[in-house]
Design a protein around this motif. Sequence first.
Motif, PDB file in Angstrom:
ATOM      1  N   ARG A  46      48.505  16.729  80.310  1.00 22.92           N
ATOM      2  CA  ARG A  46      49.804  16.089  80.508  1.00 22.92           C
ATOM      3  C   ARG A  46      50.873  17.113  80.887  1.00 22.92           C
ATOM      4  O   ARG A  46      51.777  16.827  81.684  1.00 22.92           O
ATOM      5  N   ALA A  47      50.777  18.316  80.284  1.00 23.39           N
ATOM      6  CA  ALA A  47      51.804  19.325  80.513  1.00 23.39           C
ATOM      7  C   ALA A  47      51.518  20.190  81.726  1.00 23.39           C
ATOM      8  O   ALA A  47      52.429  20.792  82.291  1.00 23.39           O
ATOM      9  N   GLY A  48      50.251  20.303  82.135  1.00 21.99           N
ATOM     10  CA  GLY A  48      49.867  21.162  83.249  1.00 21.99           C
ATOM     11  C   GLY A  48      48.521  21.796  82.967  1.00 21.99           C
ATOM     12  O   GLY A  48      47.485  21.151  83.068  1.00 21.99           O
ATOM     13  N   ALA A  49      48.535  23.069  82.555  1.00 23.70           N
ATOM     14  CA  ALA A  49      47.289  23.767  82.212  1.00 23.70           C
ATOM     15  C   ALA A  49      47.571  24.934  81.265  1.00 23.70           C
ATOM     16  O   ALA A  49      47.203  26.078  81.553  1.00 23.70           O
ATOM     17  N   PRO A  50      48.214  24.685  80.119  1.00 19.26           N
ATOM     18  CA  PRO A  50      48.502  25.789  79.196  1.00 19.26           C
ATOM     19  C   PRO A  50      47.248  26.430  78.609  1.00 19.26           C
ATOM     20  O   PRO A  50      47.316  27.547  78.091  1.00 19.26           O
ATOM     21  N   LEU A  51      46.109  25.737  78.686  1.00 18.08           N
ATOM     22  CA  LEU A  51      44.849  26.296  78.194  1.00 18.08           C
ATOM     23  C   LEU A  51      44.002  26.815  79.354  1.00 18.08           C
ATOM     24  O   LEU A  51      42.780  26.843  79.283  1.00 18.08           O
ATOM     25  N   GLY A  52      44.668  27.250  80.417  1.00 20.86           N
ATOM     26  CA  GLY A  52      43.973  27.668  81.630  1.00 20.86           C
ATOM     27  C   GLY A  52      43.239  28.982  81.512  1.00 20.86           C
ATOM     28  O   GLY A  52      42.431  29.315  82.375  1.00 20.86           O
ATOM     29  N   HIS A  53      43.518  29.765  80.474  1.00 21.57           N
ATOM     30  CA  HIS A  53      42.785  30.998  80.214  1.00 21.57           C
ATOM     31  C   HIS A  53      42.292  30.930  78.765  1.00 21.57           C
ATOM     32  O   HIS A  53      42.225  29.853  78.185  1.00 21.57           O
ATOM     33  N   ASP A  54      41.911  32.043  78.174  1.00 22.26           N
ATOM     34  CA  ASP A  54      41.323  32.038  76.829  1.00 22.26           C
ATOM     35  C   ASP A  54      42.267  31.400  75.817  1.00 22.26           C
ATOM     36  O   ASP A  54      43.477  31.668  75.818  1.00 22.26           O
ATOM     37  N   PHE A  55      41.707  30.586  74.944  1.00 18.70           N
ATOM     38  CA  PHE A  55      42.518  29.906  73.928  1.00 18.70           C
ATOM     39  C   PHE A  55      41.675  29.667  72.682  1.00 18.70           C
ATOM     40  O   PHE A  55      40.451  29.816  72.690  1.00 18.70           O
ATOM     41  N   CYS A  56      42.331  29.264  71.611  1.00 18.65           N
ATOM     42  CA  CYS A  56      41.630  28.877  70.386  1.00 18.65           C
ATOM     43  C   CYS A  56      42.279  27.620  69.823  1.00 18.65           C
ATOM     44  O   CYS A  56      43.414  27.283  70.164  1.00 18.65           O
ATOM     45  N   ALA A  57      41.548  26.920  68.984  1.00 18.18           N
ATOM     46  CA  ALA A  57      42.052  25.724  68.308  1.00 18.18           C
ATOM     47  C   ALA A  57      41.993  25.970  66.809  1.00 18.18           C
ATOM     48  O   ALA A  57      40.975  26.434  66.280  1.00 18.18           O
ATOM     49  N   ILE A  58      43.081  25.649  66.107  1.00 25.10           N
ATOM     50  CA  ILE A  58      43.176  25.856  64.659  1.00 25.10           C
ATOM     51  C   ILE A  58      43.702  24.583  64.017  1.00 25.10           C
ATOM     52  O   ILE A  58      44.698  24.017  64.467  1.00 25.10           O
ATOM     53  N   ASN A  59      43.025  24.142  62.970  1.00 17.81           N
ATOM     54  CA  ASN A  59      43.495  23.021  62.167  1.00 17.81           C
ATOM     55  C   ASN A  59      44.429  23.579  61.096  1.00 17.81           C
ATOM     56  O   ASN A  59      44.009  24.380  60.260  1.00 17.81           O
ATOM     57  N   LEU A  60      45.686  23.160  61.100  1.00 18.04           N
ATOM     58  CA  LEU A  60      46.669  23.707  60.166  1.00 18.04           C
ATOM     59  C   LEU A  60      46.649  23.022  58.807  1.00 18.04           C
ATOM     60  O   LEU A  60      47.414  23.402  57.919  1.00 18.04           O
ATOM     61  N   SER A  61      45.789  22.042  58.625  1.00 16.39           N
ATOM     62  CA  SER A  61      45.666  21.416  57.303  1.00 16.39           C
ATOM     63  C   SER A  61      44.963  22.366  56.337  1.00 16.39           C
ATOM     64  O   SER A  61      43.942  22.965  56.674  1.00 16.39           O
ATOM     65  N   ASP A  62      45.511  22.498  55.138  1.00 12.53           N
ATOM     66  CA  ASP A  62      44.861  23.316  54.111  1.00 12.53           C
ATOM     67  C   ASP A  62      44.139  22.455  53.085  1.00 12.53           C
ATOM     68  O   ASP A  62      43.874  22.901  51.963  1.00 12.53           O
ATOM     69  N   ASN A  63      43.774  21.235  53.477  1.00 20.41           N
ATOM     70  CA  ASN A  63      43.018  20.376  52.563  1.00 20.41           C
ATOM     71  C   ASN A  63      41.622  20.933  52.289  1.00 20.41           C
ATOM     72  O   ASN A  63      41.101  20.806  51.178  1.00 20.41           O
ATOM     73  N   LEU A  64      40.987  21.534  53.307  1.00 20.57           N
ATOM     74  CA  LEU A  64      39.604  21.984  53.178  1.00 20.57           C
ATOM     75  C   LEU A  64      39.454  23.494  53.333  1.00 20.57           C
ATOM     76  O   LEU A  64      38.332  23.994  53.386  1.00 20.57           O
ATOM     77  N   LYS A  65      40.563  24.204  53.431  1.00 17.97           N
ATOM     78  CA  LYS A  65      40.500  25.674  53.466  1.00 17.97           C
ATOM     79  C   LYS A  65      41.822  26.212  52.939  1.00 17.97           C
ATOM     80  O   LYS A  65      42.861  25.563  53.049  1.00 17.97           O
ATOM     81  N   PRO A  66      41.809  27.431  52.385  1.00 13.31           N
ATOM     82  CA  PRO A  66      43.036  27.979  51.787  1.00 13.31           C
ATOM     83  C   PRO A  66      44.040  28.414  52.844  1.00 13.31           C
ATOM     84  O   PRO A  66      43.674  28.791  53.958  1.00 13.31           O
ATOM     85  N   TRP A  67      45.310  28.369  52.468  1.00 11.99           N
ATOM     86  CA  TRP A  67      46.353  28.767  53.397  1.00 11.99           C
ATOM     87  C   TRP A  67      46.200  30.223  53.828  1.00 11.99           C
ATOM     88  O   TRP A  67      46.477  30.568  54.984  1.00 11.99           O
ATOM     89  N   ASP A  68      45.753  31.094  52.952  1.00 12.00           N
ATOM     90  CA  ASP A  68      45.581  32.502  53.322  1.00 12.00           C
ATOM     91  C   ASP A  68      44.659  32.660  54.523  1.00 12.00           C
ATOM     92  O   ASP A  68      44.881  33.527  55.378  1.00 12.00           O
ATOM     93  N   LEU A  69      43.608  31.832  54.601  1.00  9.44           N
ATOM     94  CA  LEU A  69      42.691  31.891  55.741  1.00  9.44           C
ATOM     95  C   LEU A  69      43.381  31.412  57.018  1.00  9.44           C
ATOM     96  O   LEU A  69      43.197  31.997  58.092  1.00  9.44           O
ATOM     97  N   ILE A  70      44.178  30.346  56.911  1.00  8.02           N
ATOM     98  CA  ILE A  70      44.924  29.863  58.074  1.00  8.02           C
ATOM     99  C   ILE A  70      45.851  30.953  58.595  1.00  8.02           C
ATOM    100  O   ILE A  70      45.896  31.237  59.799  1.00  8.02           O
ATOM    101  N   GLU A  71      46.585  31.585  57.689  1.00  9.63           N
ATOM    102  CA  GLU A  71      47.534  32.621  58.107  1.00  9.63           C
ATOM    103  C   GLU A  71      46.806  33.800  58.757  1.00  9.63           C
ATOM    104  O   GLU A  71      47.273  34.344  59.768  1.00  9.63           O
ATOM    105  N   ARG A  72      45.668  34.198  58.210  1.00  3.69           N
ATOM    106  CA  ARG A  72      44.905  35.299  58.796  1.00  3.69           C
ATOM    107  C   ARG A  72      44.465  34.959  60.219  1.00  3.69           C
ATOM    108  O   ARG A  72      44.563  35.785  61.129  1.00  3.69           O
ATOM    109  N   ARG A  73      43.989  33.738  60.406  1.00  4.16           N
ATOM    110  CA  ARG A  73      43.545  33.324  61.740  1.00  4.16           C
ATOM    111  C   ARG A  73      44.714  33.261  62.720  1.00  4.16           C
ATOM    112  O   ARG A  73      44.570  33.601  63.903  1.00  4.16           O
ATOM    113  N   LEU A  74      45.870  32.814  62.251  1.00  5.08           N
ATOM    114  CA  LEU A  74      47.054  32.794  63.115  1.00  5.08           C
ATOM    115  C   LEU A  74      47.405  34.201  63.583  1.00  5.08           C
ATOM    116  O   LEU A  74      47.677  34.432  64.778  1.00  5.08           O
ATOM    117  N   ARG A  75      47.408  35.142  62.662  1.00  2.39           N
ATOM    118  CA  ARG A  75      47.774  36.520  63.016  1.00  2.39           C
ATOM    119  C   ARG A  75      46.753  37.128  63.983  1.00  2.39           C
ATOM    120  O   ARG A  75      47.125  37.804  64.951  1.00  2.39           O
TER     121      ARG A  75
END
Length: 249
Positions: A123-152
């Motif tokens: 819809r926006a164009g092609a923001p994923l046109g090169h290397d990208f990753c997908a992250i689920n920001l819900s901490d229901n099934l994993k700890p927030w520390d792991l989410i933050e590490r993956r973000l960094r």
Amino acid sequence: MTGWIAIAGMGPGDAALITPEVTAALAQATDVVGYASYVARVAARADLTLHASDNRVELERAAQALELAAAGRRVVVVSSGDPGVFAMAAAVFEALEEGHPDWRELDIRVLPGITAMLAASARAGAPLGHDFCAINLSDNLKPWDLIERRLRLAAEADFAMAFYNPRSKARPEGFGRALDVLREACGGERPVLFARAVCTPEEVLRIVALRDARPEMADMRTMVIVGSSRTRLIERPGAPILYTPRSAE
């Protein structure tokens, strides 16, 4: 009658984006199992039983589908988007691994769909046109520390990032923390796409710089895509185009 399970992606919301393969499986099904909002997208008919359930009972729903198939039913487990992306395919296989040994003999198929990440990007164009990753920001099934590490780490690697489940009523603070981590890791210039209810009549797209992104811009119906350092915005009459060039040179 031999039972089977098809774990089907219903796409991002527009009926035109449901694949013919999924449509054919639904036409053959005796039972549809899924979260109530997704089951509601399936047309009722006399020979079809709809099993709607709450959003947080994935394993129970998966076990129900396996039991029905073991009894000879033709079962479609519905997910939005693609069933293999933060959705029901993994839940069915978790239940299969821990469940009755006979379940492993069932005919189980995963039918891909268009996930929100790809629909929003298109819809926006092609923001994923090169290397990208997908992250689920819900901490229901994993700890927030792991989410933050993956973000960094994703910011350090200069990936474009697609975020599922950014902000819910039950955990409104997490997305704000994620934005703080990203601003600290990569500054405030990267473009951020907020794509809400993509491919539905309620669709709204908004692009802001990371420094201007705010938690209240997202909810559970919003796909958030943060560009890499190379992601660009092409201004033009009407909506701009957001894209990431193919080259990282």
